[in-house]
Design a protein around this motif. Structure first.
Motif, PDB file in Angstrom:
ATOM      1  N   ASN A 255      14.236   2.358  -3.385  1.00 42.18           N
ATOM      2  CA  ASN A 255      12.900   2.205  -3.973  1.00 42.18           C
ATOM      3  C   ASN A 255      12.064   3.465  -3.786  1.00 42.18           C
ATOM      4  O   ASN A 255      11.328   3.873  -4.690  1.00 42.18           O
ATOM      5  N   ALA A 256      12.172   4.099  -2.629  1.00 45.53           N
ATOM      6  CA  ALA A 256      11.429   5.343  -2.385  1.00 45.53           C
ATOM      7  C   ALA A 256      11.886   6.450  -3.331  1.00 45.53           C
ATOM      8  O   ALA A 256      11.059   7.226  -3.837  1.00 45.53           O
ATOM      9  N   MET A 257      13.174   6.533  -3.589  1.00 47.19           N
ATOM     10  CA  MET A 257      13.686   7.535  -4.527  1.00 47.19           C
ATOM     11  C   MET A 257      13.151   7.284  -5.934  1.00 47.19           C
ATOM     12  O   MET A 257      12.722   8.221  -6.633  1.00 47.19           O
ATOM     13  N   LEU A 258      13.149   6.031  -6.365  1.00 45.75           N
ATOM     14  CA  LEU A 258      12.653   5.697  -7.700  1.00 45.75           C
ATOM     15  C   LEU A 258      11.159   5.980  -7.820  1.00 45.75           C
ATOM     16  O   LEU A 258      10.692   6.496  -8.850  1.00 45.75           O
ATOM     17  N   LEU A 259      10.402   5.666  -6.783  1.00 47.73           N
ATOM     18  CA  LEU A 259       8.960   5.933  -6.807  1.00 47.73           C
ATOM     19  C   LEU A 259       8.681   7.432  -6.851  1.00 47.73           C
ATOM     20  O   LEU A 259       7.715   7.865  -7.481  1.00 47.73           O
ATOM     21  N   SER A 260       9.514   8.226  -6.193  1.00 44.50           N
ATOM     22  CA  SER A 260       9.362   9.685  -6.268  1.00 44.50           C
ATOM     23  C   SER A 260       9.571  10.177  -7.694  1.00 44.50           C
ATOM     24  O   SER A 260       8.831  11.042  -8.181  1.00 44.50           O
ATOM     25  N   VAL A 261      10.569   9.624  -8.389  1.00 38.82           N
ATOM     26  CA  VAL A 261      10.829  10.011  -9.776  1.00 38.82           C
ATOM     27  C   VAL A 261       9.663   9.613 -10.667  1.00 38.82           C
ATOM     28  O   VAL A 261       9.220  10.392 -11.528  1.00 38.82           O
ATOM     29  N   LEU A 262       9.125   8.409 -10.474  1.00 37.12           N
ATOM     30  CA  LEU A 262       7.996   7.959 -11.282  1.00 37.12           C
ATOM     31  C   LEU A 262       6.757   8.820 -11.044  1.00 37.12           C
ATOM     32  O   LEU A 262       6.017   9.121 -11.979  1.00 37.12           O
TER      33      LEU A 262
ATOM     34  N   ALA B 269       0.826  -1.210   0.000  1.00 37.65           N
ATOM     35  CA  ALA B 269       0.000   0.000   0.000  1.00 37.65           C
ATOM     36  C   ALA B 269       0.857   1.255   0.000  1.00 37.65           C
ATOM     37  O   ALA B 269       0.556   2.218  -0.718  1.00 37.65           O
ATOM     38  N   LEU B 270       1.940   1.266   0.797  1.00 36.50           N
ATOM     39  CA  LEU B 270       2.813   2.434   0.828  1.00 36.50           C
ATOM     40  C   LEU B 270       3.504   2.653  -0.510  1.00 36.50           C
ATOM     41  O   LEU B 270       3.802   3.780  -0.886  1.00 36.50           O
ATOM     42  N   LYS B 271       3.754   1.572  -1.251  1.00 38.60           N
ATOM     43  CA  LYS B 271       4.365   1.691  -2.574  1.00 38.60           C
ATOM     44  C   LYS B 271       3.367   2.248  -3.590  1.00 38.60           C
ATOM     45  O   LYS B 271       3.687   3.131  -4.379  1.00 38.60           O
ATOM     46  N   SER B 272       2.137   1.739  -3.563  1.00 41.83           N
ATOM     47  CA  SER B 272       1.139   2.129  -4.561  1.00 41.83           C
ATOM     48  C   SER B 272       0.449   3.444  -4.225  1.00 41.83           C
ATOM     49  O   SER B 272       0.140   4.226  -5.112  1.00 41.83           O
ATOM     50  N   SER B 273       0.204   3.667  -2.947  1.00 41.41           N
ATOM     51  CA  SER B 273      -0.526   4.876  -2.551  1.00 41.41           C
ATOM     52  C   SER B 273      -0.076   5.310  -1.162  1.00 41.41           C
ATOM     53  O   SER B 273      -0.746   5.013  -0.164  1.00 41.41           O
ATOM     54  N   PRO B 274       1.066   5.996  -1.054  1.00 41.99           N
ATOM     55  CA  PRO B 274       1.592   6.345   0.269  1.00 41.99           C
ATOM     56  C   PRO B 274       0.680   7.273   1.053  1.00 41.99           C
ATOM     57  O   PRO B 274       0.565   7.153   2.273  1.00 41.99           O
ATOM     58  N   ARG B 275       0.024   8.202   0.377  1.00 41.89           N
ATOM     59  CA  ARG B 275      -0.818   9.171   1.091  1.00 41.89           C
ATOM     60  C   ARG B 275      -2.039   8.482   1.714  1.00 41.89           C
ATOM     61  O   ARG B 275      -2.384   8.735   2.878  1.00 41.89           O
ATOM     62  N   LEU B 276      -2.712   7.629   0.955  1.00 42.76           N
ATOM     63  CA  LEU B 276      -3.858   6.912   1.500  1.00 42.76           C
ATOM     64  C   LEU B 276      -3.433   5.963   2.617  1.00 42.76           C
ATOM     65  O   LEU B 276      -4.152   5.802   3.602  1.00 42.76           O
ATOM     66  N   SER B 277      -2.264   5.356   2.479  1.00 38.52           N
ATOM     67  CA  SER B 277      -1.794   4.415   3.494  1.00 38.52           C
ATOM     68  C   SER B 277      -1.485   5.127   4.808  1.00 38.52           C
ATOM     69  O   SER B 277      -1.817   4.621   5.892  1.00 38.52           O
ATOM     70  N   MET B 278      -0.863   6.304   4.726  1.00 35.42           N
ATOM     71  CA  MET B 278      -0.581   7.066   5.948  1.00 35.42           C
ATOM     72  C   MET B 278      -1.873   7.566   6.590  1.00 35.42           C
ATOM     73  O   MET B 278      -1.987   7.632   7.819  1.00 35.42           O
ATOM     74  N   LEU B 279      -2.863   7.903   5.765  1.00 34.43           N
ATOM     75  CA  LEU B 279      -4.166   8.293   6.308  1.00 34.43           C
ATOM     76  C   LEU B 279      -4.810   7.111   7.025  1.00 34.43           C
ATOM     77  O   LEU B 279      -5.417   7.269   8.098  1.00 34.43           O
ATOM     78  N   TYR B 280      -4.660   5.930   6.445  1.00 31.41           N
ATOM     79  CA  TYR B 280      -5.186   4.715   7.084  1.00 31.41           C
ATOM     80  C   TYR B 280      -4.512   4.496   8.447  1.00 31.41           C
ATOM     81  O   TYR B 280      -5.177   4.159   9.436  1.00 31.41           O
TER      82      TYR B 280
END
Length: 450
Positions: free
Chosen positions: A365-372, A275-286
Protein backbone atom coordinates in the motif's frame (compact mmCIF):
# COMPACT_ATOMS: atom_id res chain seq x y z
CA UNK A 1 -18.33 36.43 -40.59
CA UNK A 2 -19.76 34.77 -43.67
CA UNK A 3 -18.07 32.47 -46.18
CA UNK A 4 -19.74 30.67 -49.11
CA UNK A 5 -18.59 27.51 -50.84
CA UNK A 6 -19.67 26.56 -54.38
CA UNK A 7 -20.16 22.85 -55.10
CA UNK A 8 -19.58 22.28 -58.81
CA UNK A 9 -20.16 19.06 -60.77
CA UNK A 10 -17.64 17.31 -63.00
CA UNK A 11 -18.47 17.76 -66.68
CA UNK A 12 -17.29 14.23 -67.49
CA UNK A 13 -19.60 12.50 -64.99
CA UNK A 14 -22.49 10.39 -66.11
CA UNK A 15 -26.06 11.72 -66.24
CA UNK A 16 -27.14 10.53 -62.80
CA UNK A 17 -24.13 12.07 -61.02
CA UNK A 18 -24.56 15.31 -63.01
CA UNK A 19 -28.18 15.54 -61.95
CA UNK A 20 -27.32 14.94 -58.30
CA UNK A 21 -24.55 17.52 -58.30
CA UNK A 22 -26.83 19.97 -60.06
CA UNK A 23 -29.20 19.73 -57.11
CA UNK A 24 -26.29 20.36 -54.72
CA UNK A 25 -24.80 23.09 -56.87
CA UNK A 26 -25.81 25.94 -54.63
CA UNK A 27 -24.21 28.31 -52.14
CA UNK A 28 -23.40 26.73 -48.68
CA UNK A 29 -22.78 29.30 -45.97
CA UNK A 30 -21.11 29.18 -42.56
CA UNK A 31 -24.45 29.87 -40.90
CA UNK A 32 -25.68 26.41 -41.91
CA UNK A 33 -22.98 24.87 -39.67
CA UNK A 34 -23.45 27.16 -36.69
CA UNK A 35 -23.39 26.30 -32.99
CA UNK A 36 -26.59 27.06 -31.08
CA UNK A 37 -24.54 28.38 -28.15
CA UNK A 38 -22.15 30.86 -29.79
CA UNK A 39 -23.99 31.13 -33.15
CA UNK A 40 -20.65 30.82 -34.92
CA UNK A 41 -19.20 27.98 -36.99
CA UNK A 42 -18.92 24.64 -35.18
CA UNK A 43 -15.42 23.85 -33.93
CA UNK A 44 -14.89 20.22 -32.96
CA UNK A 45 -18.67 19.65 -33.18
CA UNK A 46 -19.92 17.46 -30.35
CA UNK A 47 -23.24 15.73 -30.85
CA UNK A 48 -25.39 14.84 -27.84
CA UNK A 49 -27.88 11.99 -27.47
CA UNK A 50 -30.73 14.32 -28.42
CA UNK A 51 -29.10 15.04 -31.80
CA UNK A 52 -28.08 18.67 -31.20
CA UNK A 53 -24.47 19.61 -31.95
CA UNK A 54 -22.34 22.28 -30.26
CA UNK A 55 -18.74 23.44 -30.30
CA UNK A 56 -16.84 21.31 -27.83
CA UNK A 57 -15.54 24.35 -25.99
CA UNK A 58 -19.07 25.81 -25.82
CA UNK A 59 -20.33 22.58 -24.27
CA UNK A 60 -17.38 22.61 -21.85
CA UNK A 61 -18.14 26.21 -20.81
CA UNK A 62 -21.81 25.28 -20.34
CA UNK A 63 -20.90 22.27 -18.18
CA UNK A 64 -18.40 24.22 -16.05
CA UNK A 65 -20.91 27.00 -15.36
CA UNK A 66 -23.99 24.82 -14.78
CA UNK A 67 -22.53 21.45 -13.73
CA UNK A 68 -25.49 19.87 -15.54
CA UNK A 69 -25.27 16.95 -17.94
CA UNK A 70 -28.02 18.20 -20.21
CA UNK A 71 -28.39 19.75 -23.65
CA UNK A 72 -28.07 23.57 -23.58
CA UNK A 73 -30.93 23.83 -26.10
CA UNK A 74 -33.59 21.22 -25.29
CA UNK A 75 -32.42 20.34 -21.72
CA UNK A 76 -32.48 16.59 -22.40
CA UNK A 77 -30.06 14.62 -20.23
CA UNK A 78 -27.08 13.17 -22.10
CA UNK A 79 -25.65 9.83 -21.10
CA UNK A 80 -22.04 8.72 -21.03
CA UNK A 81 -19.54 11.34 -22.18
CA UNK A 82 -20.23 13.35 -25.39
CA UNK A 83 -17.98 12.53 -28.34
CA UNK A 84 -16.78 14.66 -31.22
CA UNK A 85 -18.81 14.09 -34.38
CA UNK A 86 -15.86 13.13 -36.59
CA UNK A 87 -17.80 13.11 -39.89
CA UNK A 88 -19.30 16.55 -39.28
CA UNK A 89 -15.94 17.92 -38.12
CA UNK A 90 -14.13 16.68 -41.24
CA UNK A 91 -16.80 18.17 -43.55
CA UNK A 92 -16.64 21.58 -41.89
CA UNK A 93 -12.82 21.64 -41.91
CA UNK A 94 -12.76 20.81 -45.63
CA UNK A 95 -15.43 23.40 -46.53
CA UNK A 96 -14.12 26.25 -44.36
CA UNK A 97 -10.41 25.61 -43.59
CA UNK A 98 -9.48 29.28 -43.14
CA UNK A 99 -12.35 30.01 -40.76
CA UNK A 100 -11.63 26.91 -38.65
CA UNK A 101 -7.93 27.75 -38.50
CA UNK A 102 -8.68 31.27 -37.24
CA UNK A 103 -11.17 29.98 -34.68
CA UNK A 104 -8.66 27.45 -33.33
CA UNK A 105 -6.07 30.20 -32.91
CA UNK A 106 -8.57 32.31 -30.98
CA UNK A 107 -9.44 29.38 -28.71
CA UNK A 108 -5.78 28.62 -27.96
CA UNK A 109 -5.30 32.21 -26.78
CA UNK A 110 -8.30 32.12 -24.43
CA UNK A 111 -7.19 30.76 -21.03
CA UNK A 112 -10.78 30.44 -19.74
CA UNK A 113 -11.72 28.16 -22.64
CA UNK A 114 -8.54 26.09 -22.25
CA UNK A 115 -9.22 25.54 -18.52
CA UNK A 116 -12.86 24.64 -19.21
CA UNK A 117 -11.83 22.09 -21.85
CA UNK A 118 -9.31 20.53 -19.46
CA UNK A 119 -11.87 20.31 -16.65
CA UNK A 120 -14.46 18.87 -19.03
CA UNK A 121 -12.03 16.26 -20.35
CA UNK A 122 -10.95 15.34 -16.81
CA UNK A 123 -14.59 14.81 -15.91
CA UNK A 124 -14.95 12.55 -18.93
CA UNK A 125 -11.83 10.57 -18.08
CA UNK A 126 -13.08 10.04 -14.53
CA UNK A 127 -16.58 9.07 -15.62
CA UNK A 128 -16.17 7.00 -18.75
CA UNK A 129 -12.39 6.61 -19.30
CA UNK A 130 -12.64 8.38 -22.64
CA UNK A 131 -9.69 9.48 -24.71
CA UNK A 132 -9.26 13.06 -25.97
CA UNK A 133 -11.64 13.69 -28.85
CA UNK A 134 -14.28 11.32 -27.51
CA UNK A 135 -12.75 7.95 -28.43
CA UNK A 136 -13.53 5.36 -25.76
CA UNK A 137 -10.71 3.44 -24.16
CA UNK A 138 -11.29 -0.26 -23.61
CA UNK A 139 -12.28 -0.54 -19.93
CA UNK A 140 -10.94 -4.08 -19.70
CA UNK A 141 -7.32 -2.91 -19.96
CA UNK A 142 -6.42 -3.14 -16.30
CA UNK A 143 -9.12 -2.61 -13.70
CA UNK A 144 -12.63 -3.50 -14.86
CA UNK A 145 -13.54 -7.12 -14.20
CA UNK A 146 -10.15 -7.84 -12.60
CA UNK A 147 -10.40 -5.09 -10.00
CA UNK A 148 -14.09 -5.88 -9.46
CA UNK A 149 -13.33 -9.49 -8.60
CA UNK A 150 -10.45 -8.47 -6.31
CA UNK A 151 -12.70 -5.90 -4.64
CA UNK A 152 -15.41 -8.49 -3.97
CA UNK A 153 -12.94 -11.08 -2.68
CA UNK A 154 -11.20 -8.56 -0.45
CA UNK A 155 -14.52 -7.36 0.91
CA UNK A 156 -15.40 -10.92 1.91
CA UNK A 157 -11.91 -11.37 3.39
CA UNK A 158 -12.31 -8.21 5.50
CA UNK A 159 -15.59 -9.47 6.96
CA UNK A 160 -13.97 -12.82 7.80
CA UNK A 161 -10.96 -11.07 9.35
CA UNK A 162 -13.18 -8.89 11.51
CA UNK A 163 -15.04 -11.96 12.72
CA UNK A 164 -11.82 -13.92 13.27
CA UNK A 165 -9.95 -11.23 15.17
CA UNK A 166 -13.02 -10.16 17.13
CA UNK A 167 -13.38 -13.75 18.37
CA UNK A 168 -9.72 -13.66 19.46
CA UNK A 169 -9.88 -10.17 20.96
CA UNK A 170 -9.27 -11.41 24.49
CA UNK A 171 -6.21 -13.37 23.33
CA UNK A 172 -4.58 -10.24 21.89
CA UNK A 173 -5.32 -7.82 24.71
CA UNK A 174 -5.26 -10.26 27.64
CA UNK A 175 -1.94 -9.16 29.12
CA UNK A 176 -2.19 -5.50 28.12
CA UNK A 177 -5.35 -5.21 30.23
CA UNK A 178 -4.73 -7.81 32.95
CA UNK A 179 -2.83 -6.61 36.06
CA UNK A 180 0.64 -8.12 36.39
CA UNK A 181 -0.06 -9.42 39.89
CA UNK A 182 -2.72 -11.73 38.44
CA UNK A 183 -0.53 -13.26 35.72
CA UNK A 184 -0.17 -17.02 35.70
CA UNK A 185 3.23 -18.69 35.05
CA UNK A 186 2.13 -19.39 31.46
CA UNK A 187 1.31 -15.71 30.96
CA UNK A 188 4.71 -14.71 32.34
CA UNK A 189 6.29 -17.00 29.71
CA UNK A 190 4.13 -15.34 27.03
CA UNK A 191 5.40 -11.94 28.17
CA UNK A 192 8.99 -13.21 28.13
CA UNK A 193 8.73 -14.71 24.63
CA UNK A 194 7.49 -11.44 23.18
CA UNK A 195 10.73 -9.72 24.16
CA UNK A 196 12.44 -11.39 21.21
CA UNK A 197 13.65 -14.75 19.84
CA UNK A 198 16.58 -14.71 22.24
CA UNK A 199 14.24 -14.87 25.24
CA UNK A 200 13.25 -18.46 24.41
CA UNK A 201 16.61 -19.58 25.88
CA UNK A 202 15.33 -18.69 29.35
CA UNK A 203 11.82 -20.10 29.00
CA UNK A 204 12.50 -23.41 30.79
CA UNK A 205 14.26 -21.65 33.66
CA UNK A 206 11.20 -19.51 34.40
CA UNK A 207 8.87 -22.49 34.05
CA UNK A 208 10.91 -24.60 36.46
CA UNK A 209 10.45 -21.94 39.15
CA UNK A 210 6.77 -21.40 38.27
CA UNK A 211 7.28 -17.64 38.16
CA UNK A 212 3.89 -15.95 38.27
CA UNK A 213 3.04 -12.25 38.20
CA UNK A 214 3.51 -11.64 41.93
CA UNK A 215 6.92 -13.32 41.96
CA UNK A 216 7.97 -11.49 38.78
CA UNK A 217 7.36 -8.13 40.43
CA UNK A 218 9.76 -9.01 43.27
CA UNK A 219 12.71 -10.02 41.07
CA UNK A 220 15.74 -7.72 40.88
CA UNK A 221 18.83 -7.74 38.67
CA UNK A 222 21.01 -9.67 41.15
CA UNK A 223 18.59 -12.58 41.19
CA UNK A 224 18.72 -12.90 37.39
CA UNK A 225 22.47 -13.53 37.72
CA UNK A 226 21.97 -16.46 40.09
CA UNK A 227 20.62 -19.98 39.63
CA UNK A 228 18.07 -20.95 38.36
CA UNK A 229 17.85 -17.96 36.00
CA UNK A 230 21.58 -17.55 35.26
CA UNK A 231 21.15 -14.82 32.64
CA UNK A 232 24.84 -14.07 32.06
CA UNK A 233 24.42 -12.11 28.83
CA UNK A 234 24.48 -8.48 29.92
CA UNK A 235 22.35 -7.22 27.00
CA UNK A 236 19.65 -9.84 27.57
CA UNK A 237 19.56 -9.17 31.28
CA UNK A 238 19.35 -5.44 30.69
CA UNK A 239 16.46 -5.87 28.25
CA UNK A 240 14.50 -8.00 30.74
CA UNK A 241 15.13 -5.55 33.60
CA UNK A 242 14.12 -2.51 31.52
CA UNK A 243 10.94 -4.22 30.32
CA UNK A 244 10.15 -5.37 33.85
CA UNK A 245 10.46 -1.76 35.06
CA UNK A 246 7.95 -0.69 32.42
CA UNK A 247 5.58 -3.44 33.55
CA UNK A 248 5.90 -2.33 37.18
CA UNK A 249 5.23 1.28 36.22
CA UNK A 250 2.20 0.56 34.05
CA UNK A 251 0.82 -2.30 36.09
CA UNK A 252 0.10 -4.20 32.88
CA UNK A 253 2.08 -5.42 29.90
CA UNK A 254 2.94 -2.54 27.50
CA UNK A 255 1.85 -3.10 23.87
CA UNK A 256 4.59 -4.66 21.75
CA UNK A 257 2.86 -5.36 18.44
CA UNK A 258 0.16 -3.94 16.20
CA UNK A 259 -2.74 -5.88 17.71
CA UNK A 260 -1.82 -5.03 21.28
CA UNK A 261 -1.36 -1.37 20.36
CA UNK A 262 -4.82 -1.46 18.76
CA UNK A 263 -6.28 -3.06 21.90
CA UNK A 264 -4.80 -0.38 24.17
CA UNK A 265 -5.29 2.58 21.79
CA UNK A 266 -8.25 1.71 19.51
CA UNK A 267 -9.03 5.32 18.60
CA UNK A 268 -5.44 6.37 18.05
CA UNK A 269 -4.60 3.29 15.96
CA UNK A 270 -7.57 3.89 13.65
CA UNK A 271 -6.75 7.60 13.39
CA UNK A 272 -3.09 6.92 12.56
CA UNK A 273 -4.00 4.26 10.00
CA UNK A 274 -6.16 6.62 7.97
CA UNK A 275 -4.12 9.76 8.65
CA UNK A 276 -0.82 8.20 7.54
CA UNK A 277 -2.51 7.08 4.32
CA UNK A 278 -4.11 10.45 3.54
CA UNK A 279 -1.44 12.79 4.88
CA UNK A 280 1.76 11.09 6.08
CA UNK A 281 3.70 14.31 6.62
CA UNK A 282 1.05 15.94 8.82
CA UNK A 283 0.57 12.69 10.73
CA UNK A 284 4.29 12.37 11.51
CA UNK A 285 4.32 16.01 12.61
CA UNK A 286 1.40 15.21 14.91
CA UNK A 287 3.32 12.27 16.40
CA UNK A 288 6.35 14.48 16.99
CA UNK A 289 4.31 17.20 18.72
CA UNK A 290 1.84 15.15 20.74
CA UNK A 291 3.10 11.55 20.99
CA UNK A 292 6.88 11.91 21.03
CA UNK A 293 8.06 9.35 23.59
CA UNK A 294 5.51 6.57 23.07
CA UNK A 295 5.23 6.52 19.27
CA UNK A 296 7.54 8.94 17.47
CA UNK A 297 10.80 7.80 19.10
CA UNK A 298 10.26 4.09 18.29
CA UNK A 299 9.23 5.12 14.78
CA UNK A 300 12.33 7.20 13.98
CA UNK A 301 14.71 4.71 15.63
CA UNK A 302 13.17 1.91 13.55
CA UNK A 303 13.19 3.73 10.20
CA UNK A 304 16.51 5.54 10.71
CA UNK A 305 18.48 3.32 13.11
CA UNK A 306 21.85 4.13 14.58
CA UNK A 307 24.50 1.72 13.28
CA UNK A 308 25.60 -0.23 16.33
CA UNK A 309 26.69 -3.78 16.99
CA UNK A 310 24.15 -6.51 16.30
CA UNK A 311 23.65 -7.39 19.96
CA UNK A 312 22.64 -3.86 20.78
CA UNK A 313 20.31 -3.72 17.76
CA UNK A 314 18.67 -6.90 19.01
CA UNK A 315 17.36 -5.27 22.15
CA UNK A 316 16.97 -1.72 20.80
CA UNK A 317 13.18 -1.89 21.06
CA UNK A 318 13.27 -2.80 24.74
CA UNK A 319 15.56 -0.22 26.27
CA UNK A 320 15.02 3.49 26.87
CA UNK A 321 15.27 5.20 23.52
CA UNK A 322 17.43 8.29 23.41
CA UNK A 323 16.74 11.41 21.40
CA UNK A 324 17.68 10.97 17.72
CA UNK A 325 21.14 12.02 16.62
CA UNK A 326 21.71 14.68 13.97
CA UNK A 327 22.50 11.93 11.45
CA UNK A 328 19.17 10.26 12.18
CA UNK A 329 17.32 13.57 11.86
CA UNK A 330 19.01 14.29 8.54
CA UNK A 331 18.04 10.92 7.08
CA UNK A 332 14.53 11.19 8.48
CA UNK A 333 13.89 14.71 7.13
CA UNK A 334 15.01 13.78 3.62
CA UNK A 335 12.62 10.83 3.55
CA UNK A 336 9.93 12.89 5.29
CA UNK A 337 9.94 15.51 2.53
CA UNK A 338 10.44 13.34 -0.56
CA UNK A 339 9.49 9.75 0.38
CA UNK A 340 7.15 9.78 3.40
CA UNK A 341 5.50 6.49 2.45
CA UNK A 342 8.92 4.82 2.38
CA UNK A 343 9.18 5.51 6.11
CA UNK A 344 5.91 3.65 6.65
CA UNK A 345 7.12 0.77 4.48
CA UNK A 346 10.41 0.55 6.41
CA UNK A 347 8.57 0.51 9.72
CA UNK A 348 6.28 -2.29 8.47
CA UNK A 349 9.28 -4.22 7.14
CA UNK A 350 10.89 -4.16 10.57
CA UNK A 351 7.81 -5.93 11.99
CA UNK A 352 7.69 -8.52 9.21
CA UNK A 353 8.42 -11.44 11.53
CA UNK A 354 5.67 -10.44 13.94
CA UNK A 355 3.00 -9.45 11.39
CA UNK A 356 3.89 -11.42 8.27
CA UNK A 357 0.94 -10.77 5.94
CA UNK A 358 -0.17 -7.51 7.52
CA UNK A 359 3.28 -5.99 7.03
CA UNK A 360 3.26 -7.03 3.39
CA UNK A 361 -0.13 -5.39 2.81
CA UNK A 362 1.13 -2.17 4.40
CA UNK A 363 4.34 -2.22 2.34
CA UNK A 364 2.46 -2.73 -0.94
CA UNK A 365 0.00 0.00 0.00
CA UNK A 366 2.86 2.41 0.77
CA UNK A 367 4.40 1.73 -2.65
CA UNK A 368 1.08 2.37 -4.40
CA UNK A 369 0.50 5.59 -2.44
CA UNK A 370 3.98 6.79 -3.45
CA UNK A 371 3.09 6.22 -7.12
CA UNK A 372 -0.21 8.08 -6.73
CA UNK A 373 1.55 11.01 -5.07
CA UNK A 374 4.04 11.09 -7.94
CA UNK A 375 1.16 11.23 -10.43
CA UNK A 376 -0.36 14.14 -8.49
CA UNK A 377 2.85 16.17 -8.69
CA UNK A 378 3.22 15.27 -12.36
CA UNK A 379 -0.26 16.65 -13.11
CA UNK A 380 0.61 19.90 -11.36
CA UNK A 381 3.89 20.12 -13.28
CA UNK A 382 2.42 19.26 -16.70
CA UNK A 383 -0.39 21.77 -16.28
CA UNK A 384 2.01 24.40 -14.95
CA UNK A 385 -0.05 24.74 -11.78
CA UNK A 386 2.79 24.48 -9.27
CA UNK A 387 2.02 28.01 -8.12
CA UNK A 388 -1.28 26.68 -6.74
CA UNK A 389 0.61 24.23 -4.49
CA UNK A 390 0.54 26.47 -1.34
CA UNK A 391 -3.21 26.91 -1.70
CA UNK A 392 -3.71 23.17 -2.16
CA UNK A 393 -1.53 22.44 0.88
CA UNK A 394 -3.51 24.84 3.03
CA UNK A 395 -6.79 23.32 1.84
CA UNK A 396 -5.46 19.84 2.62
CA UNK A 397 -4.34 20.94 6.08
CA UNK A 398 -7.75 22.45 6.82
CA UNK A 399 -9.55 19.32 5.58
CA UNK A 400 -7.40 16.99 7.70
CA UNK A 401 -7.83 19.21 10.78
CA UNK A 402 -11.62 19.32 10.51
CA UNK A 403 -11.83 15.58 9.92
CA UNK A 404 -9.58 14.90 12.91
CA UNK A 405 -11.76 17.15 15.09
CA UNK A 406 -14.89 15.40 13.85
CA UNK A 407 -13.45 11.98 14.69
CA UNK A 408 -12.32 13.16 18.14
CA UNK A 409 -15.84 14.37 18.95
CA UNK A 410 -17.80 11.37 17.68
CA UNK A 411 -15.27 8.61 18.40
CA UNK A 412 -16.70 7.58 21.83
CA UNK A 413 -20.13 6.77 20.36
CA UNK A 414 -18.87 4.61 17.44
CA UNK A 415 -19.54 0.87 18.07
CA UNK A 416 -16.45 -1.31 18.46
CA UNK A 417 -17.50 -3.60 15.62
CA UNK A 418 -17.67 -0.63 13.24
CA UNK A 419 -14.19 0.45 14.35
CA UNK A 420 -12.86 -3.04 13.70
CA UNK A 421 -14.42 -3.04 10.23
CA UNK A 422 -12.84 0.33 9.44
CA UNK A 423 -9.47 -0.81 10.78
CA UNK A 424 -9.24 -4.06 8.80
CA UNK A 425 -10.75 -2.37 5.76
CA UNK A 426 -7.97 0.21 5.79
CA UNK A 427 -5.24 -2.41 6.28
CA UNK A 428 -6.33 -5.07 3.81
CA UNK A 429 -8.73 -3.38 1.38
CA UNK A 430 -6.99 -0.07 0.62
CA UNK A 431 -4.20 -1.71 -1.42
CA UNK A 432 -6.84 -3.12 -3.79
CA UNK A 433 -8.45 0.30 -4.18
CA UNK A 434 -5.07 1.91 -4.81
CA UNK A 435 -4.17 -0.69 -7.45
CA UNK A 436 -7.29 0.36 -9.35
CA UNK A 437 -6.40 4.06 -8.91
CA UNK A 438 -2.86 3.50 -10.23
CA UNK A 439 -4.26 1.66 -13.27
CA UNK A 440 -6.64 4.57 -13.95
CA UNK A 441 -3.81 7.09 -13.66
CA UNK A 442 -1.66 5.10 -16.09
CA UNK A 443 -4.59 4.87 -18.49
CA UNK A 444 -5.22 8.61 -18.23
CA UNK A 445 -1.53 9.30 -18.92
CA UNK A 446 -1.70 7.05 -21.99
CA UNK A 447 -4.70 8.96 -23.35
CA UNK A 448 -2.87 12.27 -22.88
CA UNK A 449 0.19 10.97 -24.74
CA UNK A 450 -1.94 9.60 -27.57
Amino acid sequence: MEEDVKLEGDGDSDGAETATEAKLGRQISVSEFSCHCCYDILVNPTTLNCGHSFCRHCLALWWVSSKKTECPECRDKWEGFPKVNILLRDVIEKLFPDVIRQKNEDIEQNSEIIQSLQAFQKYGNDQNHTAPGGGRVNPQRGGGFFSGVLTALTGVAVVLLVYHWSSRESEHDLLVHKPVAKWSPEEVILWLEQLGPWASHYKERFLSERVNGRLLLTLVEEEFLKVPYSIENNSHRKAIIMELERVKTLGVKPPQNLWEYKAVNPGKSLFLLYALKSSPRLSMLYLYLFDYAETFLPFIHTTCPVQEDQEEDLIAKFIDLKDPTWKQWREFLVKYVFLPYQLIAEFAWDWLEVHYWTSRFIIVNAMLLSVLELFSFWRLWSRRELKTLPRLMWGHFWKMSTQGLFVAIFWPIIPQFVCNCLFYWAVYFNPIINIDLVVKEIRRLETQVL
